[in-house]
Write a protein that holds these residues in place. Structure first.
Motif, PDB file in Angstrom:
ATOM      1  N   GLU A  30       0.820  -1.207   0.000  1.00  7.18           N
ATOM      2  CA  GLU A  30       0.000   0.000   0.000  1.00  7.18           C
ATOM      3  C   GLU A  30       0.859   1.264   0.000  1.00  7.18           C
ATOM      4  OE1 GLU A  30      -3.158   0.097  -0.519  1.00  7.18           O
ATOM      5  OE2 GLU A  30      -3.525  -2.066  -0.356  1.00  7.18           O
ATOM      6  N   ASN A  34       1.072   4.117  -2.940  1.00 11.22           N
ATOM      7  CA  ASN A  34       0.784   5.540  -2.705  1.00 11.22           C
ATOM      8  C   ASN A  34       1.905   6.420  -3.235  1.00 11.22           C
ATOM      9  OD1 ASN A  34      -1.684   5.148  -1.579  1.00 11.22           O
ATOM     10  ND2 ASN A  34      -0.990   5.326   0.549  1.00 11.22           N
ATOM     11  N   LYS A  80      -8.080  10.324  -5.348  1.00  9.11           N
ATOM     12  CA  LYS A  80      -7.940   9.688  -6.654  1.00  9.11           C
ATOM     13  C   LYS A  80      -9.242   9.510  -7.421  1.00  9.11           C
ATOM     14  CE  LYS A  80      -3.874   7.912  -4.564  1.00  9.11           C
ATOM     15  NZ  LYS A  80      -3.175   6.808  -3.922  1.00  9.11           N
ATOM     16  N   GLY A  94      -4.115   3.188  -6.264  1.00 13.80           N
ATOM     17  CA  GLY A  94      -5.107   3.207  -5.186  1.00 13.80           C
ATOM     18  C   GLY A  94      -6.340   3.939  -5.650  1.00 13.80           C
ATOM     19  N   ALA A  99      -6.444   2.416   2.758  1.00 16.35           N
ATOM     20  CA  ALA A  99      -5.186   1.820   3.205  1.00 16.35           C
ATOM     21  C   ALA A  99      -4.617   2.545   4.418  1.00 16.35           C
ATOM     22  CB  ALA A  99      -4.174   1.823   2.073  1.00 16.35           C
TER      23      ALA A  99
END
Ligand code: ADP
Ligand code: MG
Length: 594
Positions: A30, A34, A80, A94, A99
């Motif tokens: 994760e 990112n 996002k 993502g 997360a």
């Protein structure tokens, strides 16, 4: 009485965290994703104690504002996507915005971040979903996310973690899955103060060889194809470098590692009969498709995807791989087409072919048909075999009268029949035995490897020493296992941090592909298959035996089958393979009568 209450966020996050972060490797995934979404060109991963104590990802991406730095730890907080339509045009790794909320619920997190246009960054600490401090801080542009003491408040999870070498190998696999396809980004991986990987930005082939070692450069053909629905770019392994396990098979879609059995099958189908039986090609293939035509939102970890055009995609991928293989292998194709009948394996060293034997019964009288006749015949045979030292017959001499043993030994003259190139059928005094050839061989090898008296004598020097190369984490593990391997008859010496040279192997080892044999052994050792064995040495023996055993599909000669059966019955537990699977099924005479 009302009994329902809404769980506080911290508890809800902790529950949700289980889905996203089940071990240190998933937090690593994760955080790396990112950093890539933030547009970083340099990403550094630092772990301590396989991520238990620390996982830190430092990037030079866009950074966050003071208030975003707080907001990013909220559930469903994401920059996002904005509306549900955006779900069908995902270009980032993502998008679920869960997360960081999950990680902050189960760890102590320190975030330092600065945007390009601000002079001062911010440093924020959060643990168990509670922000404990936030202050301005001088820091480089980009983001550093340090996750400390993962699962500090979830002892059950913490106790479930495997030993460090295992957890670290998961981290390494995550690192590989991400760095392989993002070869335009530079990455480093530092574990317990050691720099294990220093990957520079470059091409896919360069990345492959940075990760797996230089020899890999020569092992692949390029695959390239561009159609309206997909753009394919990658490398497929030359057939001669195929492996006994499906280890190095990497498929990516839009920069994301995916598992997709149908697409993998398409690649393997393209190899058709270019591969030896039970071996698998290596490949690293990236697909680019219109984000509107795939669904990645099936599972939080996003390794499963659905394609709208899956049939077309399957066909295109297969023909692209076929084309790549065809272009390069035309010249060698002939050698693969040799009909199997001419493929007579060389006899093992020191093997003396037995003299042909004709058996007849000199007492045979067609007019006398008492049951005693067969008995007489057998007794005569026993007498005869006493004089010879035929290995097979020895078992008969000690065997068949022992009625207490559940399985009796094969009759001395029993011919064996191979069925489906997989089972050996032979006759026992207690009925007809159906023997699984692979499992039988596994048992035989297991006993031989384990048998300590013969170990030291049982080593054969290789004519050509073989180099085996491992990833840094696997190399550590391999180092750990060296004493055991040496005691089985391997002569192994480290050449460098990740390379070992093998100069001798146990005498019984006919395996040519030592690398994949060890790779699988390490995979077994890391996996859970080992837990059923009482100690490490036993589990290693079992793994090696499994690697070395003949596979289903191998055609065996009459002598080979008889030898195998004889060897099997010499083992203490002839009916069960080390893996616990049944080797022999017996059809009793009563059942035959029916
Ligand atoms: P997602 O990635 O699904 O959006 P996350 O919980 O992983 O959800 O992250 C939440 C948000 O925090 C991201 O949408 C992004 O805006 C911000 N963020 C996280 N990590 C970084 C980073 N390394 N650099 C810049 N922004 C980040
Ligand atoms: Mg994310």
């Amino acid at each position: 009485m009302d009994i329902i209450n809404i769980l506080p966020d911290s508890v809800a996050n902790q529950i949700a965290a289980g889905e996203v972060v089940d071990r240190p490797a998933s937090a690593v995934k994760e955080l790396l994703e990112n950093a890539m979404d933030a547009g970083a060109t340099q990403i550094d991963l630092v772990v301590k104690d396989a991520g238990r104590t620390l996982i830190q990802v430092v990037d030079n991406g866009c950074g966050m504002s003071d208030s975003d730095a707080r907001l990013c730890f909220e559930r469903h907080a994401t920059s996002k996507i904005h509306k549900s339509d955006d779900l069908f045009a995902i270009r980032t790794m993502g998008f679920r915005g869960e997360a960081l909320a999950s990680i902050a619920a189960i760890a102590q997190v320190e975030l330092r971040t600065r945007q390009h246009d601000s002079e001062l960054g911010t440093c924020l600490r959060i643990e168990g979903s509670q922000i404990t401090s936030q202050e301005p801080a001088a820091c480089p542009t980009g983001t550093s996310m340090a996750v400390k003491n993962l699962f500090f408040n979830v002892p059950a999870r913490r106790n479930f973690l495997k030993k460090d070498s295992v957890e670290f190998s998961h981290i390494e696999e995550v690192f590989r899955r991400i760095t392989l396809i993002h070869y335009d980004i530079a990455f480093t991986l530092n574990s317990n103060g050691r720099l294990l990987y220093d990957l520079k930005a470059g091409s896919l082939l360069q990345r492959i060889s940075q990760l797996y070692g230089n020899p890999y450069k020569e092992r692949f053909f390029a695959v390239e194809e561009e159609t309206d629905i997909v753009k394919i770019k990658g490398f497929v392994g030359k057939p001669e470098f195929s492996r006994k396990t499906r280890g190095e098979q990497y498929l990516f879609v839009n920069g994301r590692f995916i598992k997709h059995p149908a697409l993998s099958a398409a690649v393997e189908k393209a190899y058709a009969d270019l591969l030896p039986e039970h071996s698998y090609p290596s490949y690293f293939i990236g697909l680019q498709v219109d984000p509107a035509r795939i669904d990645v939102n099936i599972h939080p970890t996003k390794t499963e995807v659905k394609f709208i055009d899956d049939h077309a995609l399957f066909a295109i991928l297969r023909s692209a791989v076929k084309k790549a293989l065809g272009q390069f292998t035309l010249a060698t194709e002939l050698s693969f087409d040799t009909p199997p009948e001419f493929n007579i394996p060389p006899a093992p060293k020191g093997y003396m072919p037995p003299a042909p034997r004709i058996s007849y019964n000199p007492d045979y009288n067609p007019f006398r048909s008492t049951p005693a006749q067969t008995h007489l015949h057998l007794e005569k045979e026993i007498k005869e075999t006493k004089d010879t030292n035929d290995f097979n017959n020895l078992y008969y001499l000690e065997g068949p009268k022992d009625i207490t043993s559940p399985i009796t030994h094969p009759l001395p003259t029993s011919t064996c029949l191979q069925v489906q190139n997989r089972y050996i059928v032979t006759s026992l005094s207690s009925g007809i035995a159906i023997i699984d050839q692979q499992r039988a061989h596994e048992r035989i090898l297991f006993e031989r490897i384990q048998n300590s008296e013969s170990r030291t004598l049982n080593s054969q020097t290789l004519l050509f020493p073989v180099n085996c190369q491992f990833s840094p984490a696997d190399a550590d593990l391999f180092n750990e296992l060296l004493p055991d391997l040496r005691s089985y008859g391997f002569a192994v010496a480290p050449l460098s941090q990740c390379t070992f040279v093998i100069t001798a192997t146990p005498a019984d080892l006919k395996e040519e592909d030592l690398q994949s044999c060890f790779d699988q052994m390490l995979a077994d050792y890391k996996g859970s298959t080992m837990e059923k064995f009482s100690n490490r040495s036993q589990s290693l023996c079992a793994s090696l035996a499994r690697q070395m055993a003949i596979r289903p599909g191998k055609v065996l000669s009459q002598e080979e089958m008889q030898q195998l059966v004889a060897d099997l019955f010499a083992c203490p537990m002839a009916d069960i393979a080390p893996s616990g699977k049944k080797i022999i099924t017996i059809v009793k005479p009563e059942e035959l009568l029916k």
